[in-house]
Scaffold this motif. Sequence first.
Motif, mmCIF file in Angstrom:
data_model
loop_
_atom_site.group_PDB
_atom_site.id
_atom_site.type_symbol
_atom_site.label_atom_id
_atom_site.label_comp_id
_atom_site.label_asym_id
_atom_site.label_seq_id
_atom_site.Cartn_x
_atom_site.Cartn_y
_atom_site.Cartn_z
ATOM 1 N N ARG A 98 0.826 -1.207 0.000
ATOM 2 C CA ARG A 98 0.000 0.000 0.000
ATOM 3 C C ARG A 98 0.861 1.258 0.000
ATOM 4 N NH1 ARG A 98 -4.246 2.578 -1.844
ATOM 5 N NH2 ARG A 98 -5.703 3.406 -0.287
ATOM 6 N N GLN A 99 1.997 1.212 0.652
ATOM 7 C CA GLN A 99 2.902 2.368 0.663
ATOM 8 C C GLN A 99 3.399 2.698 -0.743
ATOM 9 O OE1 GLN A 99 5.895 1.140 3.529
ATOM 10 N NE2 GLN A 99 4.950 2.358 5.158
ATOM 11 N N GLN A 100 3.481 1.686 -1.606
ATOM 12 C CA GLN A 100 3.917 1.916 -2.984
ATOM 13 C C GLN A 100 2.783 2.413 -3.874
ATOM 14 O OE1 GLN A 100 6.580 -1.328 -4.535
ATOM 15 N NE2 GLN A 100 6.080 -2.283 -2.568
ATOM 16 N N LEU A 101 1.544 2.240 -3.416
ATOM 17 C CA LEU A 101 0.363 2.646 -4.190
ATOM 18 C C LEU A 101 -0.578 3.441 -3.280
ATOM 19 C CD1 LEU A 101 -0.274 -0.816 -5.892
ATOM 20 C CD2 LEU A 101 0.611 1.233 -7.049
ATOM 21 N N PRO A 102 -0.113 4.582 -2.776
ATOM 22 C CA PRO A 102 -0.872 5.265 -1.729
ATOM 23 C C PRO A 102 -2.112 6.002 -2.202
ATOM 24 C CG PRO A 102 1.052 6.553 -2.306
ATOM 25 C CD PRO A 102 1.157 5.267 -3.080
ATOM 26 N N HIS A 103 -2.222 6.285 -3.499
ATOM 27 C CA HIS A 103 -3.268 7.185 -3.966
ATOM 28 C C HIS A 103 -4.398 6.496 -4.714
ATOM 29 C CE1 HIS A 103 -0.737 10.377 -2.605
ATOM 30 N NE2 HIS A 103 0.235 10.061 -3.463
ATOM 31 N N ILE A 104 -4.374 5.183 -4.800
ATOM 32 C CA ILE A 104 -5.461 4.483 -5.491
ATOM 33 C C ILE A 104 -6.395 3.862 -4.456
ATOM 34 C CG2 ILE A 104 -3.961 4.017 -7.475
ATOM 35 C CD1 ILE A 104 -3.872 1.105 -6.544
ATOM 36 N N PRO A 105 -7.651 3.597 -4.824
ATOM 37 C CA PRO A 105 -8.592 3.031 -3.853
ATOM 38 C C PRO A 105 -8.221 1.605 -3.448
ATOM 39 C CG PRO A 105 -9.593 3.171 -6.037
ATOM 40 C CD PRO A 105 -8.291 3.901 -6.116
ATOM 41 N N MET A 106 -8.453 1.277 -2.189
ATOM 42 C CA MET A 106 -8.235 -0.072 -1.678
ATOM 43 C C MET A 106 -9.493 -0.552 -0.961
ATOM 44 S SD MET A 106 -5.169 -1.669 0.667
ATOM 45 C CE MET A 106 -5.797 -1.789 2.343
ATOM 46 N N VAL A 107 -9.986 -1.692 -1.367
ATOM 47 C CA VAL A 107 -11.171 -2.311 -0.782
ATOM 48 C C VAL A 107 -10.721 -3.479 0.088
ATOM 49 C CG1 VAL A 107 -13.384 -3.444 -1.245
ATOM 50 C CG2 VAL A 107 -12.534 -1.672 -2.808
ATOM 51 N N LEU A 108 -11.100 -3.461 1.354
ATOM 52 C CA LEU A 108 -10.712 -4.520 2.293
ATOM 53 C C LEU A 108 -11.934 -5.351 2.654
ATOM 54 C CD1 LEU A 108 -8.685 -5.887 4.219
ATOM 55 C CD2 LEU A 108 -9.226 -4.099 5.902
ATOM 56 N N ASP A 109 -11.921 -6.603 2.218
ATOM 57 C CA ASP A 109 -12.953 -7.570 2.616
ATOM 58 C C ASP A 109 -12.487 -8.190 3.924
ATOM 59 O OD1 ASP A 109 -14.957 -9.458 2.795
ATOM 60 O OD2 ASP A 109 -14.175 -10.723 1.180
#
Length: 256
Positions: A98-109
Amino acid sequence: MSRPTAKPVVLCISGHDPGGGAGVQADIEAVAARGCHAATLITCLTVQDSSKVTELHPVQPQILLAQARLLIQDYAIAAIKVGLLGSRETAECIRQIRQQLPHIPMVLDTVLASGGGQALGAVEFLKPLLPLSTIITPNRREARELSGETSPDACADKLLQLGCKAVLITGADESTGEQVTNTLYSNGHIRHWQWPKLPGSYHGSGCTLAASIAAHLAKGQSLADAVSLAQEYTWKALQHGYRPGSGQFLPERLFP
């Protein structure tokens, strides 16, 4: 000959279900059905069928990180979907990704148990990922376990305080009437959806919902629209569900 327009890429980080009902296969099918491409990291191998999970074997963290590093260099990742973790070390891997992709949406199931009731995760694995998530998708029982609260509203308030940007609490796991109510809590707003309750028990419904939300976000749709469209798609997948084994039904994610 012109090249086709590239599909948005969703990085799906999930476990492997050899029966094909949940986990990374569910993610791939749902993401593809929503018009995106799924790149995948498999967090753990499982021994399971359509009724129960008997074993869980996490993948070595250094493998996940090496795979992620090359994918991020090669693909323009547009969204992340996270499912079954399997270990504290895997959660730490996801934090680093996530630190490498900080600006895109992340969905946590927020997977804590299988559809058959077997424990698959621990609350302490998930909590560090809440502040990194654009939206989490717990059912009511998972929301209580993560928050320590009782009512859905109180659960959502606590989870938002813990850092996640939005919470979609689904109600199918505890619905006793003819309707299932799902509720989105985001930016001080609360929105409810009601869906006709379908007969039977389904394996992979949560994976399907979270992955399809991620796909719609990857296509640039708003959070509210992504959640709404993903619920409609998931309900239809369940409506077309089938039962290949002796246990739960599987969503038909590639229905016409």
